[in-house]
Design an enzyme around this catalytic site. Structure first.
Site, PDB file in Angstrom:
ATOM      1  N   GLY A 165     -11.019  25.141   4.105  1.00 55.26           N
ATOM      2  CA  GLY A 165     -10.912  25.163   5.560  1.00 55.26           C
ATOM      3  C   GLY A 165      -9.556  24.880   6.154  1.00 55.26           C
ATOM      4  CE1 TYR A 224     -13.149  34.193   4.133  1.00 50.86           C
ATOM      5  CE2 TYR A 224     -11.109  33.105   4.787  1.00 50.86           C
ATOM      6  CZ  TYR A 224     -12.341  33.073   4.167  1.00 50.86           C
ATOM      7  OH  TYR A 224     -12.771  31.906   3.573  1.00 50.86           O
ATOM      8  CB  CYS A 272     -15.839  56.205  17.902  1.00 45.82           C
ATOM      9  SG  CYS A 272     -15.045  57.670  17.273  1.00 45.82           S
ATOM     10  CD  GLU A 301     -16.256  24.025  -1.992  1.00 48.13           C
ATOM     11  OE1 GLU A 301     -16.477  24.525  -0.869  1.00 48.13           O
ATOM     12  OE2 GLU A 301     -17.141  23.493  -2.674  1.00 48.13           O
ATOM     13  N   PRO A 302     -10.221  25.561  -1.254  1.00 50.14           N
ATOM     14  CG  PRO A 302      -8.004  25.334  -1.974  1.00 50.14           C
ATOM     15  CD  PRO A 302      -9.413  24.874  -2.273  1.00 50.14           C
ATOM     16  N   GLY A 303      -9.542  28.609   0.471  1.00 49.99           N
ATOM     17  CA  GLY A 303      -9.519  30.066   0.321  1.00 49.99           C
ATOM     18  C   GLY A 303      -8.362  30.636   1.119  1.00 49.99           C
ATOM     19  NE  ARG A 304      -8.827  30.777   7.528  1.00 52.12           N
ATOM     20  CZ  ARG A 304      -9.510  31.771   8.103  1.00 52.12           C
ATOM     21  NH1 ARG A 304      -8.886  32.843   8.505  1.00 52.12           N
ATOM     22  NH2 ARG A 304     -10.802  31.659   8.315  1.00 52.12           N
TER      23      ARG A 304
HETATM   24  C1  LIG Z   1     -15.569  29.926   3.127  1.00 51.81           C
HETATM   25  C2  LIG Z   1     -15.754  28.693   2.345  1.00 51.81           C
HETATM   26  C3  LIG Z   1     -14.641  28.031   1.804  1.00 51.81           C
HETATM   27  C4  LIG Z   1     -13.214  28.478   2.038  1.00 51.81           C
HETATM   28  O1  LIG Z   1     -12.808  28.297   3.356  1.00 51.81           O
HETATM   29  P1  LIG Z   1     -11.285  28.611   3.763  1.00 51.81           P
HETATM   30  O2  LIG Z   1     -11.270  28.362   5.219  1.00 51.81           O
HETATM   31  O3  LIG Z   1     -11.013  30.022   3.412  1.00 51.81           O
HETATM   32  O4  LIG Z   1     -10.424  27.666   3.016  1.00 51.81           O
HETATM   33  C5  LIG Z   1     -14.878  26.928   1.023  1.00 51.81           C
HETATM   34  N1  LIG Z   1     -16.129  26.478   0.792  1.00 51.81           N
HETATM   35  C6  LIG Z   1     -17.215  27.077   1.316  1.00 51.81           C
HETATM   36  C7  LIG Z   1     -18.566  26.546   1.009  1.00 51.81           C
HETATM   37  C8  LIG Z   1     -17.066  28.203   2.114  1.00 51.81           C
HETATM   38  O5  LIG Z   1     -18.148  28.782   2.628  1.00 51.81           O
END
Ligand SMILES: *Cc1c(COP(=O)(O)O)cnc(C)c1O
Length: 418
Positions: A239, A372, A344, A273-276
């Site tokens: 997050g 994303y 469209c 759990e970093p993604g973004r």
């Molecule tokens: C989407 C998600 C993440 C990653 O969130 P980011 O904002 O991309 O870091 C981590 N854990 C869970 C459970 C998620 O659903």
């Protein structure tokens, strides 16, 4: 972000010209920098060097096999939300023992596959899911490692669509009820309790909500200890935000130093759990200006990428910087454009009111779209999904070829003639 920079007015990806890459692979094109991904992961690894931890990259942010492989080789674990993502991790050489499985709707076959390959942990989001995992583990004669994903009821102060830690959100088990669910889990023969976790939202730009949530998880951990339940890990989710426009999120280092401070003196492994924040800055979307269209009120740059390629602007009203790939050869004065796609829908825009010096045929780059981005793309308007390439120093590799119309039509069939 020195992996994307201008040299003599030309945008470079590491040591390659972005224009040349677009010529070679055509547009719309997602371009990732390997160095950018590595830097994204290392920004988490460095501050945690002296603390027991596991970084589980959130696969949903960008699940391209090459992306996962780069991160796996650097020792990343993975946070998955479907069996499809689990298969991707395995295909990319990821270690199942470093996988945590999140998500509110895990199906029996998904749980089974997770147990089969020996994932590290199921992040359980409801009591009924816990029962489901018990049944599945019993059938297989296994013990399922679990952690409860609790909902700590903190306001992440982010976009409502990506806020997940409030009572009214669908995610997690109410922190008030969590103790009772742990007690129940303790009585289940095929359940092994190992942790607690939360994920309160995405694109957070301050540390406070994370720290509030962690405080609540640690209070719960203490209460559980009194009940004889000792946890091995605490998972604070992902997050952390990135700078798309004017945001000023804390660095992973600053964020993690506050987290480690809270964990001092406790025997808990930290899972994040970093993604973004790992993937977003490492990606560009390249698109070509097809047409310039002006009326009395507005000027539109109609480009060859649309909301099917990049959904964030229309879905969240998200901002992505849009820049010309070449700053040379445009003597004209800047004009304010709405940068729109060919789809469209009025919601099909990539950016509004952007000042650009461009002409038809020019290349534009959307910035900070490594997360994303491609993963949210669709075939709406029967458009082929974009190709993806990864740059590594002086090399560029196609890591997903462009889809074809034939591939799109293949799964469909006509009614039989009577
Ligand atoms: C989407 C998600 C993440 C990653 O969130 P980011 O904002 O991309 O870091 C981590 N854990 C869970 C459970 C998620 O659903």
């Amino acid at each position: 972000m020195d992996w994307f920079s201008y040299i003599n007015g030309e945008l470079m990806a590491e040591r390659l010209s972005v224009s040349a890459i677009a010529e070679q692979f055509d547009t719309p094109l997602y371009l990732y920098s390997k160095a950018g991904l590595q830097a994204g992961l290392e920004a988490y690894q460095q501050p945690l060097k002296h603390y027991p931890h596991l970084i589980c990259y959130a696969v949903k942010a960008n699940s391209n096999l090459a992306v996962l492989n780069v991160l796996a080789k650097l020792g990343a674990g993975f946070d998955i939300v479907s069996v499809g993502e689990l298969e991707r991790v395995l295909a990319a050489g990821g270690d199942p023992a470093r996988v945590v499985f999140s998500g509110v709707g895990k199906q029996m076959h998904e749980i089974k596959r997770g147990l089969e390959v020996g994932i590290r942990c199921f992040n359980v989001e409801s009591e009924t899911e816990l029962e489901r995992i018990q049944v599945c583990a019993e059938q297989m004669g296994k013990k399922a490692p679990i952690s409860l994903r609790v909902n700590p009821d903190v306001d992440a102060q982010t976009h409502p669509y990506i806020s997940t830690g409030l009572k009214e959100n669908k995610f997690g088990i109410d922190i008030i009820e969590a103790e009772a669910v742990y007690k129940k889990a303790l009585t289940m023969a095929n359940i092994h309790i190992i942790g607690v976790g939360c994920h309160i939202g995405s694109q957070l730009t301050t540390r406070e909500p994370f720290i509030d949530a962690l405080d609540r998880l640690l209070a719960l951990t203490d209460n559980l200890k009194a009940l004889g339940i000792t946890l091995e890990h605490v998972d604070i989710g992902g997050g952390l935000g990135v700078r798309y426009h004017t945001e000023t999120p804390p660095s992973p280092e600053s964020y993690l130093s506050a987290v480690i401070e809270k964990l001092k003196g406790r025997d808990l492994t930290l899972i994040i759990e970093p993604g973004r924040s790992i993937a977003a800055p490492a990606g560009l979307l390249l698109t070509r200006v097809e047409l310039i269209k002006k009326n009395d009120h507005k000027a539109f740059a109609v480009v060859d990428a649309g909301m099917n390629d990049q959904l964030r602007p229309s879905m969240y009203g998200a901002w992505h910087d849009i820049t010309a790939v070449s700053l040379n050869g445009s003597e004209s004065a800047p004009v304010v454009y709405d940068v729109v796609g060919p789809i469209c829908e009025t919601g099909d825009f990539l950016g509004k009111e952007r000042s650009l010096q461009i002409k038809e045929g020019d290349l534009l780059a959307l910035r900070c779209v490594g997360a994303y981005g491609f993963v949210m793309s669709s075939n709406y308007n029967t458009r082929n999904r974009a190709a993806e390439v990864m740059v590594d120093g002086e090399q560029v590799y196609e890591v997903r070829r462009r889809e074809t119309i034939a591939e799109q039509l293949a799964p469909e069939s006509l009614l039989p003639t009577s």
